[in-house]
Design an enzyme around this catalytic site. Structure first.
Site, PDB file in Angstrom:
ATOM      1  N   LYS A 103     -74.156  28.918  35.720  1.00 13.50           N
ATOM      2  CA  LYS A 103     -72.876  29.149  35.038  1.00 13.50           C
ATOM      3  C   LYS A 103     -73.044  30.296  34.042  1.00 13.50           C
ATOM      4  O   LYS A 103     -73.957  30.276  33.214  1.00 13.50           O
ATOM      5  CB  LYS A 103     -72.430  27.877  34.319  1.00 13.50           C
ATOM      6  CG  LYS A 103     -71.135  28.006  33.545  1.00 13.50           C
ATOM      7  CD  LYS A 103     -70.753  26.646  32.968  1.00 13.50           C
ATOM      8  CE  LYS A 103     -69.580  26.750  32.013  1.00 13.50           C
ATOM      9  NZ  LYS A 103     -69.964  27.421  30.751  1.00 13.50           N
ATOM     10  N   SER A 108     -68.080  32.987  34.487  1.00 17.28           N
ATOM     11  CA  SER A 108     -67.741  32.494  33.150  1.00 17.28           C
ATOM     12  C   SER A 108     -68.325  33.393  32.080  1.00 17.28           C
ATOM     13  O   SER A 108     -69.444  33.890  32.216  1.00 17.28           O
ATOM     14  CB  SER A 108     -68.294  31.065  32.974  1.00 17.28           C
ATOM     15  OG  SER A 108     -68.110  30.606  31.651  1.00 17.28           O
ATOM     16  N   HIS A 152     -68.458  31.983  29.034  1.00 18.99           N
ATOM     17  CA  HIS A 152     -68.655  30.889  28.076  1.00 18.99           C
ATOM     18  C   HIS A 152     -67.433  30.732  27.166  1.00 18.99           C
ATOM     19  O   HIS A 152     -67.544  30.432  25.991  1.00 18.99           O
ATOM     20  CB  HIS A 152     -69.916  31.143  27.238  1.00 18.99           C
ATOM     21  CG  HIS A 152     -70.591  29.886  26.767  1.00 18.99           C
ATOM     22  ND1 HIS A 152     -71.577  29.262  27.488  1.00 18.99           N
ATOM     23  CD2 HIS A 152     -70.431  29.138  25.652  1.00 18.99           C
ATOM     24  CE1 HIS A 152     -72.003  28.202  26.834  1.00 18.99           C
ATOM     25  NE2 HIS A 152     -71.312  28.091  25.720  1.00 18.99           N
ATOM     26  N   ASP A 199     -64.202  29.642  35.360  1.00 16.98           N
ATOM     27  CA  ASP A 199     -63.472  29.086  34.226  1.00 16.98           C
ATOM     28  C   ASP A 199     -62.939  30.237  33.389  1.00 16.98           C
ATOM     29  O   ASP A 199     -63.110  31.406  33.728  1.00 16.98           O
ATOM     30  CB  ASP A 199     -64.334  28.117  33.405  1.00 16.98           C
ATOM     31  CG  ASP A 199     -65.490  28.801  32.672  1.00 16.98           C
ATOM     32  OD1 ASP A 199     -65.489  30.042  32.525  1.00 16.98           O
ATOM     33  OD2 ASP A 199     -66.403  28.084  32.225  1.00 16.98           O
ATOM     34  N   GLY A 200     -62.265  29.900  32.287  1.00 11.64           N
ATOM     35  CA  GLY A 200     -61.778  30.932  31.390  1.00 11.64           C
ATOM     36  C   GLY A 200     -60.279  31.100  31.400  1.00 11.64           C
ATOM     37  O   GLY A 200     -59.729  31.808  32.246  1.00 11.64           O
ATOM     38  N   GLY A 201     -59.587  30.437  30.474  1.00 13.33           N
ATOM     39  CA  GLY A 201     -58.150  30.620  30.329  1.00 13.33           C
ATOM     40  C   GLY A 201     -57.281  29.833  31.284  1.00 13.33           C
ATOM     41  O   GLY A 201     -56.058  29.990  31.275  1.00 13.33           O
ATOM     42  N   VAL A 202     -57.871  28.984  32.119  1.00 18.85           N
ATOM     43  CA  VAL A 202     -57.086  28.194  33.076  1.00 18.85           C
ATOM     44  C   VAL A 202     -56.413  27.046  32.324  1.00 18.85           C
ATOM     45  O   VAL A 202     -57.083  26.223  31.703  1.00 18.85           O
ATOM     46  CB  VAL A 202     -57.979  27.645  34.203  1.00 18.85           C
ATOM     47  CG1 VAL A 202     -57.153  26.790  35.163  1.00 18.85           C
ATOM     48  CG2 VAL A 202     -58.661  28.786  34.951  1.00 18.85           C
ATOM     49  N   ARG A 203     -55.100  27.009  32.386  1.00 21.07           N
ATOM     50  CA  ARG A 203     -54.351  26.005  31.636  1.00 21.07           C
ATOM     51  C   ARG A 203     -53.371  25.212  32.508  1.00 21.07           C
ATOM     52  O   ARG A 203     -53.050  24.076  32.197  1.00 21.07           O
ATOM     53  CB  ARG A 203     -53.542  26.689  30.510  1.00 21.07           C
ATOM     54  CG  ARG A 203     -54.411  27.507  29.536  1.00 21.07           C
ATOM     55  CD  ARG A 203     -55.275  26.621  28.678  1.00 21.07           C
ATOM     56  NE  ARG A 203     -56.102  27.373  27.742  1.00 21.07           N
ATOM     57  CZ  ARG A 203     -57.388  27.640  27.932  1.00 21.07           C
ATOM     58  NH1 ARG A 203     -57.997  27.221  29.038  1.00 21.07           N
ATOM     59  NH2 ARG A 203     -58.079  28.297  27.026  1.00 21.07           N
ATOM     60  N   GLY A 217     -61.965  23.471  30.160  1.00 19.33           N
ATOM     61  CA  GLY A 217     -62.672  22.926  29.016  1.00 19.33           C
ATOM     62  C   GLY A 217     -61.781  22.571  27.849  1.00 19.33           C
ATOM     63  O   GLY A 217     -61.510  21.403  27.591  1.00 19.33           O
TER      64      GLY A 217
END
Length: 338
Positions: free
Chosen positions: A212, A234, A236, A267-271, A290
């Site tokens: 990751k 990612s 982080h 990942d990153g900004g997925v809402r 997250g």
């Protein structure tokens, strides 16, 4: 249960460490590390959200897609949605300490099991953080994947052994934690990993390995050639290096480079569900979420986490109908706004 009510309750319980913003975009909390923000100017976190915003979908309604299939297969297991709980630790310093590591891991693991997806747990300088996730996997029987920080090869192999004994389905290394000063100052080694070291880890563990923190096509290829099963694109959450590119912007080049050699997660900004669909259209097999899960946990516990995950799944289902997408093998094209 209502998401706005969950956010408001989370804001109260997180004591200012998170504002429970209507849109979790990193602007209000920029630079708040410890806390929920991005490091430095907060640009890495903010850019993740902006990068996703730049990609657009086409509305389509003249088709016969009535019941899209949002299930997928990961590490040999069927999951009900391509949305996984990202590994999260440091609740005391980053979220105010309302929940302990063990309380958080247990409720997220239970929620993931109940909705039929994968739980990921983390690792950090507190020696109880890794065992907390391990114990959650053991006690719930969830499809679980523990992540280790990029410690020494020997330490990583030992943590993978513990994961195997707990019944984990895979094992990950948070390679983007290589520069975590808090761990270095506490006397715990973390650092970059060479291809040779990655190969040593692959050869000496009994679980599929995930790396990751991959942000370039070059390093994605190194991982694939070293025998890694999957990577997570990612940065982080923008929490380790300021001014990185958004994950949605680097994802297409990475998925093009590795093809079907390894699974690519992101990942990153997925809402929302439409965010999920965009990432899948850019080549990801599944996404990790997250911060919103952390907010849900603080705003309503396990039930709120399940509510949020089911909300995202419903949004993905609706978005697939409205783009003529019958399953995740036939995702729609996306278009970058000028």
């Amino acid at each position: 249960m209502d998401w706005n009510e969950i956010r408001e309750k989370a804001r109260e319980n997180m004591k200012g460490y998170c504002r429970g913003c209507k849109r979790c975009d990193g602007i209000a909390c920029a630079g708040e590390v410890p806390g929920m923000g991005g490091t430095g100017t907060g640009n890495g976190f903010i850019e993740n959200v902006k990068a996703l915003d730049r990609w657009k979908v086409k509305l389509k309604t003249l088709h016969d897609v009535l019941k899209p299939d949002i299930t997928t297969s990961l590490f040999g297991f069927q999951v009900k949605m391509p949305v996984l709980a990202a590994p999260m630790t440091g609740l005391k310093g980053n979220a105010g300490g309302y929940l302990s590591e063990r309380e958080y891991d247990m409720m997220v693991a239970e929620a993931c099991k109940n909705v039929g997806t994968i739980f990921m747990s983390g690792d950090a300088n507190d020696k109880d953080m890794y065992p907390a996730g391990i114990d959650a996997i053991k006690s719930t029987g969830v499809l679980g994947i523990p992540f280790s920080k990029p410690r020494t090869v020997e330490e990583i192999i030992e943590k993978a052994k513990i994961a195997k004994e707990a019944g984990a389905v895979a094992f990950g290394v948070d390679v983007d934690g290589a520069g975590l000063i808090m761990m270095i100052k506490s006397g715990q080694f973390v650092g970059p990993k060479s291809r040779k070291e990655i190969e040593m880890i692959v050869e000496n563990i009994e679980l599929p390995l995930i790396l990751k923190g991959i942000m370039t096509a070059e390093e994605a290829m190194i991982a694939a050639e070293a025998g890694v099963k999957a990577i997570v694109v990612s940065n982080h959450g923008g929490r380790v290096l300021d001014h990185t590119m958004g994950t949605a912007d680097v994802l297409p080049d990475i998925t093009k480079a590795v093809g079907d050699k390894i699974d690519v997660l992101v990942d990153g900004g997925v809402r929302t569900g439409i965010d999920v669909l965009k990432m899948l259209s850019l080549g990801a097999k599944a996404v990790l979420i997250g911060r919103p899960i952390m907010i849900a946990a603080h705003g309503g516990g396990r039930e709120a986490i399940e509510f949020y995950l089911n909300k995202v799944a419903d949004e993905l289902y609706q978005a697939m109908i409205l783009t003529g997408c019958k399953d995740l093998k036939n995702v729609p094209e996306v278009y970058k706004a000028s």
